[in-house]
Design a protein around this motif. Structure first.
Motif, PDB file in Angstrom:
ATOM      1  N   ARG A 221      10.265  15.483   5.066  1.00 21.65           N
ATOM      2  CA  ARG A 221      10.371  13.894   4.946  1.00 21.65           C
ATOM      3  C   ARG A 221       8.774  13.762   5.121  1.00 21.65           C
ATOM      4  N   TYR A 222       8.047  13.931   3.853  1.00 22.30           N
ATOM      5  CA  TYR A 222       6.639  13.737   3.723  1.00 22.30           C
ATOM      6  C   TYR A 222       6.291  13.377   2.421  1.00 22.30           C
ATOM      7  N   SER A 223       7.079  13.738   1.412  1.00 22.66           N
ATOM      8  CA  SER A 223       6.769  13.667  -0.067  1.00 22.66           C
ATOM      9  C   SER A 223       7.585  12.404  -0.699  1.00 22.66           C
ATOM     10  N   GLY A 224       7.215  12.170  -1.690  1.00 26.00           N
ATOM     11  CA  GLY A 224       7.655  10.884  -2.614  1.00 26.00           C
ATOM     12  C   GLY A 224       7.475   9.885  -1.933  1.00 26.00           C
ATOM     13  N   PRO A 225       8.174   8.706  -1.951  1.00 29.63           N
ATOM     14  CA  PRO A 225       7.941   7.262  -1.208  1.00 29.63           C
ATOM     15  C   PRO A 225       7.548   7.416   0.075  1.00 29.63           C
ATOM     16  N   ARG A 226       7.846   8.810   0.929  1.00 25.34           N
ATOM     17  CA  ARG A 226       7.365   8.881   2.141  1.00 25.34           C
ATOM     18  C   ARG A 226       5.818   9.303   2.509  1.00 25.34           C
ATOM     19  N   TRP A 227       5.016   9.378   1.103  1.00 22.90           N
ATOM     20  CA  TRP A 227       3.785   9.948   1.336  1.00 22.90           C
ATOM     21  C   TRP A 227       2.958   8.873   2.283  1.00 22.90           C
ATOM     22  N   PHE A 228       3.082   7.694   2.122  1.00 24.49           N
ATOM     23  CA  PHE A 228       1.974   6.858   2.659  1.00 24.49           C
ATOM     24  C   PHE A 228       2.253   6.975   4.236  1.00 24.49           C
ATOM     25  N   SER A 229       3.485   6.832   4.722  1.00 22.21           N
ATOM     26  CA  SER A 229       3.581   7.054   6.157  1.00 22.21           C
ATOM     27  C   SER A 229       3.057   8.531   6.620  1.00 22.21           C
TER      28      SER A 229
ATOM     29  N   GLY B 105      -3.362   1.198  13.518  1.00 22.43           N
ATOM     30  CA  GLY B 105      -2.990   2.230  12.682  1.00 22.43           C
ATOM     31  C   GLY B 105      -1.524   2.666  12.811  1.00 22.43           C
ATOM     32  N   MET B 106      -1.114   2.676  14.046  1.00 21.66           N
ATOM     33  CA  MET B 106       0.356   2.728  14.304  1.00 21.66           C
ATOM     34  C   MET B 106       1.192   1.889  13.374  1.00 21.66           C
ATOM     35  N   PHE B 107       0.933   0.660  13.549  1.00 24.32           N
ATOM     36  CA  PHE B 107       1.715  -0.261  12.648  1.00 24.32           C
ATOM     37  C   PHE B 107       1.572  -0.307  11.516  1.00 24.32           C
ATOM     38  N   ILE B 108       0.395   0.144  10.857  1.00 24.55           N
ATOM     39  CA  ILE B 108       0.126   0.426   9.487  1.00 24.55           C
ATOM     40  C   ILE B 108       0.934   1.624   8.906  1.00 24.55           C
ATOM     41  N   HIS B 109       1.139   2.551   9.908  1.00 25.78           N
ATOM     42  CA  HIS B 109       1.891   3.774   9.673  1.00 25.78           C
ATOM     43  C   HIS B 109       3.452   3.657   9.477  1.00 25.78           C
ATOM     44  N   ILE B 110       3.870   2.504   9.874  1.00 20.10           N
ATOM     45  CA  ILE B 110       5.342   2.109   9.833  1.00 20.10           C
ATOM     46  C   ILE B 110       5.435   1.056   8.807  1.00 20.10           C
ATOM     47  N   LYS B 111       4.385   0.461   8.119  1.00 27.99           N
ATOM     48  CA  LYS B 111       4.428  -0.853   7.206  1.00 27.99           C
ATOM     49  C   LYS B 111       5.634  -0.859   6.245  1.00 27.99           C
ATOM     50  N   ARG B 112       5.636   0.626   5.489  1.00 28.87           N
ATOM     51  CA  ARG B 112       6.551   0.749   4.493  1.00 28.87           C
ATOM     52  C   ARG B 112       7.879   1.082   4.943  1.00 28.87           C
ATOM     53  N   VAL B 113       8.181   1.263   6.103  1.00 26.71           N
ATOM     54  CA  VAL B 113       9.391   2.011   6.696  1.00 26.71           C
ATOM     55  C   VAL B 113      10.421   0.786   6.915  1.00 26.71           C
TER      56      VAL B 113
ATOM     57  N   PRO C 120       1.844  16.182   0.610  1.00 27.90           N
ATOM     58  CA  PRO C 120       3.100  15.542  -0.023  1.00 27.90           C
ATOM     59  C   PRO C 120       2.929  15.999  -1.786  1.00 27.90           C
ATOM     60  N   TRP C 121       1.884  16.151  -2.055  1.00 28.10           N
ATOM     61  CA  TRP C 121       1.774  16.446  -3.751  1.00 28.10           C
ATOM     62  C   TRP C 121       1.891  17.772  -3.863  1.00 28.10           C
ATOM     63  N   LEU C 122       1.784  18.778  -3.054  1.00 33.87           N
ATOM     64  CA  LEU C 122       1.574  20.420  -3.200  1.00 33.87           C
ATOM     65  C   LEU C 122       3.008  20.839  -3.594  1.00 33.87           C
ATOM     66  N   PRO C 123       3.148  21.934  -4.702  1.00 42.92           N
ATOM     67  CA  PRO C 123       4.502  22.213  -5.071  1.00 42.92           C
ATOM     68  C   PRO C 123       5.238  22.843  -3.827  1.00 42.92           C
TER      69      PRO C 123
ATOM     70  N   VAL D  32      16.638  -4.333 -10.027  1.00 38.08           N
ATOM     71  CA  VAL D  32      15.829  -3.529 -10.549  1.00 38.08           C
ATOM     72  C   VAL D  32      15.338  -2.299  -9.564  1.00 38.08           C
ATOM     73  N   VAL D  33      15.098  -1.211 -10.151  1.00 31.76           N
ATOM     74  CA  VAL D  33      14.717   0.061  -9.073  1.00 31.76           C
ATOM     75  C   VAL D  33      13.308   0.392  -9.587  1.00 31.76           C
ATOM     76  N   ASP D  34      12.519   0.523  -8.663  1.00 32.62           N
ATOM     77  CA  ASP D  34      11.166   1.111  -8.538  1.00 32.62           C
ATOM     78  C   ASP D  34      11.044   2.625  -8.665  1.00 32.62           C
ATOM     79  N   PRO D  35      10.717   3.208  -9.685  1.00 35.85           N
ATOM     80  CA  PRO D  35      10.815   4.771  -9.845  1.00 35.85           C
ATOM     81  C   PRO D  35       9.895   5.632  -8.716  1.00 35.85           C
ATOM     82  N   ASP D  36       8.924   4.880  -8.440  1.00 36.95           N
ATOM     83  CA  ASP D  36       7.734   5.364  -7.306  1.00 36.95           C
ATOM     84  C   ASP D  36       8.530   5.196  -5.924  1.00 36.95           C
ATOM     85  N   LEU D  37       9.650   4.327  -6.015  1.00 38.44           N
ATOM     86  CA  LEU D  37       9.953   4.472  -4.294  1.00 38.44           C
ATOM     87  C   LEU D  37      11.466   5.053  -4.267  1.00 38.44           C
ATOM     88  N   CYS D  38      12.246   5.110  -5.153  1.00 36.04           N
ATOM     89  CA  CYS D  38      13.621   5.803  -5.212  1.00 36.04           C
ATOM     90  C   CYS D  38      13.613   7.213  -5.000  1.00 36.04           C
ATOM     91  N   LEU D  39      14.538   7.459  -4.135  1.00 37.96           N
ATOM     92  CA  LEU D  39      14.603   8.842  -3.530  1.00 37.96           C
ATOM     93  C   LEU D  39      16.039   9.350  -3.925  1.00 37.96           C
TER      94      LEU D  39
END
Length: 518
Positions: free
Chosen positions: A104-112, A192-200, A279-282, A329-336
């Motif tokens: 649970r760290y790659s894709g749209p989850r990278w920001f958190s 920083g903790m509130f920024i951490h969950i901003k996109r959740v 998050p960006w490593l193979p 409309v679906v954002d391809p950068d956020l869809c899992l």
């Protein structure tokens, strides 16, 4: 490594769920528990600050007066402050390892994930600053070692360690600076903790009330049993030869002592950089999945997919060709590609009067029409044994594929919330099965955060689309047992069949049923 970590967390999950029930399982609420411990530290810290003297001569003695003279309140407050800090360090570490083990760290989850890395540094800095303020022998060791560690950096012009050579070189202004840092760094940590969950979406920052109450009682018990105390007072004219270390926050100091400042910087900075790049490593598990696809002809702009998407990947715009209407409309950068949106779409109903089932939004590889076709095909292949069960599972929950039998049909999908409630109605009304069981991740621990929560609410008529009242609830069952609950789910299937057989004996005579549409 990741596989072993996952197995270890599965065992911990099962242990705590058995002891506390899934709703109170702390392993499912590690992030919320970290927030909870932060607030305990903040409240007790304010109390301690009221009685603390910011001077070389008064720091140690004021802490002793709080601890000994006010043991019934001040001492408890200090112990709460100390143990809650350590507990937060443990929950944050477990939270990081658990998210890594479960991918649970790659894709749209990278920001958190990435935003959590600097929080580790702020957390350790906050805790270490608290040790300094006690100004005992442990604080003396930390102060000197930290100064030498920072002195190694080429950016340091005036060596910090020179401030800790003897008592005469240290001034009261140093403690004023420490207090300022010990207030400012935790405030930065909170931001920083509130920024951490901003996109959740619907982020959980408060644990279950029962878990919170039990945690407070546990902290009180340990504070009375083993109160936090100081070591001997600091004396810079004497060398500290032996000091007890806190294994939660002080482990970097063993690295500095054994490897030297340069190697310690290399390890800590290197590890932080690796975490940021992770998050960006193979990865063998990380595969690019096709995003959800919107069919404008079947999208009526209801917004149910928008409301249910856990990652804010769905937005609305003016319809392509229906004037006055909206479409998704679906954002391809956020869809899992979890499929929760497809399960929410009102067009995903097999009762629609169309030649081919189409829906307003779907995910490639598990389109609603494909799910319907697969459901019908697998149920028709069942034998004459009754009661027949349609078992829908989640790829991240209990493994259902091995449970298929002459009376049980199984289908696994990215998320259980992909199953529209209308499918359950259809299976039962068409006499394709006597019962439907939907399983998935544990309660409060959905891989896609909210899948099982939305299914519960849909089937309880609290969220659209709902399971209609005409569907007999005794023939429908939801079980959230997780990956560690595969055997428990197998037993649940057998129990469900037994209850169906006992409640409707007339429907369960083998060899006399007629296969619908067969």
């Amino acid at each position: 490594m990741k596989t072993q970590l996952k197995k270890g967390f599965d065992q911990l999950d099962s242990l705590f769920s058995s002891a506390f029930t899934p709703a109170w399982n702390p392993m499912y609420q590690l992030g919320a528990m970290s927030f909870f411990f932060f607030w305990i530290v903040a409240v007790t810290g304010v109390y301690l600050f009221i009685f603390f003297e910011t001077s070389i001569s008064g720091a140690y003695s004021s802490i002793e007066r709080i601890t000994v003279g006010q043991w019934y309140l001040g001492g408890v407050m200090r112990s709460f402050h100390r143990y809650a800090s350590a507990a937060m360090g443990i929950t944050v570490t477990l939270h990081l390892l658990r998210e890594f083990a479960r991918d649970r760290y790659s894709g749209p989850r990278w920001f958190s994930w990435v935003s959590g890395v600097p929080l580790l540094w702020l957390l350790f800095a906050s805790a270490i600053g608290g040790y300094w303020l006690v100004w005992d022998q442990q604080a003396q060791y930390i102060a000197i070692t930290t100064a030498e560690w920072f002195d190694w950096l080429p950016i340091m012009v005036d060596p910090m360690a020179s401030n800790f050579l003897n008592e005469s070189t240290l001034s009261d202004r140093f403690f004023s600076l420490l207090v300022f840092l010990h207030i400012g760094i935790p405030l930065a940590l909170l931001l920083g903790m509130f920024i951490h969950i901003k996109r959740v979406t619907a982020a959980r920052s408060n644990p279950a009330r029962g878990l919170a109450a039990g945690t407070l009682l546990a902290l009180l018990a340990i504070s009375l049993w083993r109160p936090a105390i100081s070591q001997a007072p600091a004396n810079l004219d004497l060398a500290v030869t032996e000091v007890g270390l806190d294994w939660v926050f002080m482990n970097p100091y063993l690295m500095i002592d054994n490897w030297g400042p340069g190697q310690a910087w290399a390890v800590l900075v290197g590890l932080s950089t690796l975490l940021c790049l992770l998050p960006w490593l193979p990865s063998k598990r990380a595969q690019q999945t096709p995003i959800a696809v919107v069919d404008p002809a079947n999208c009526n702009g209801c917004g149910w997919c928008l409301a249910d998407c856990p990652y804010d990947a769905v937005t609305m715009k003016e319809h392509d060709y229906k004037k006055g209407h909206r479409q998704s409309v679906v954002d391809p950068d956020l869809c899992l590609s979890c499929g929760i949106c497809a399960g929410a779409c009102p067009s995903s109903s097999p009762f629609r009067n169309v030649d081919e089932l189409t829906t307003g939004i779907s995910i490639p590889g598990m389109h609603i029409k494909e799910l319907l076709s697969l459901t019908e095909a697998r149920l028709r292949w069942l034998g004459t044994d009754t009661p027949r069960i349609m078992l829908y599972g989640c790829d991240h929950g209990s493994v259902v594929e091995g449970m298929a039998s002459s009376s049980v049909a199984t289908i696994s999908m990215p998320c259980s919330a992909l199953v529209p409630p209308a499918f359950v109605d259809y299976v039962l009304r068409q006499d394709l099965a006597e019962g439907v069981l939907i399983s998935g991740c544990c309660e409060g621990d959905c891989f896609y955060r909210l899948g099982n929560t939305w299914v519960d609410q849909r089937f309880n008529m609290e969220r659209m689309p709902v399971l209609r009242t005409r569907v007999p609830r005794e023939r429908v069952r939801l079980r959230w047992l997780g990956a560690q609950g595969t055997q428990a789910l197998r037993e649940e299937v057998a129990l469900f069949q037994q209850e169906l057989r006992e409640n409707s004996p007339g429907r369960m005579k083998p060899g006399v049923r007629e296969v619908a549409n067969g």
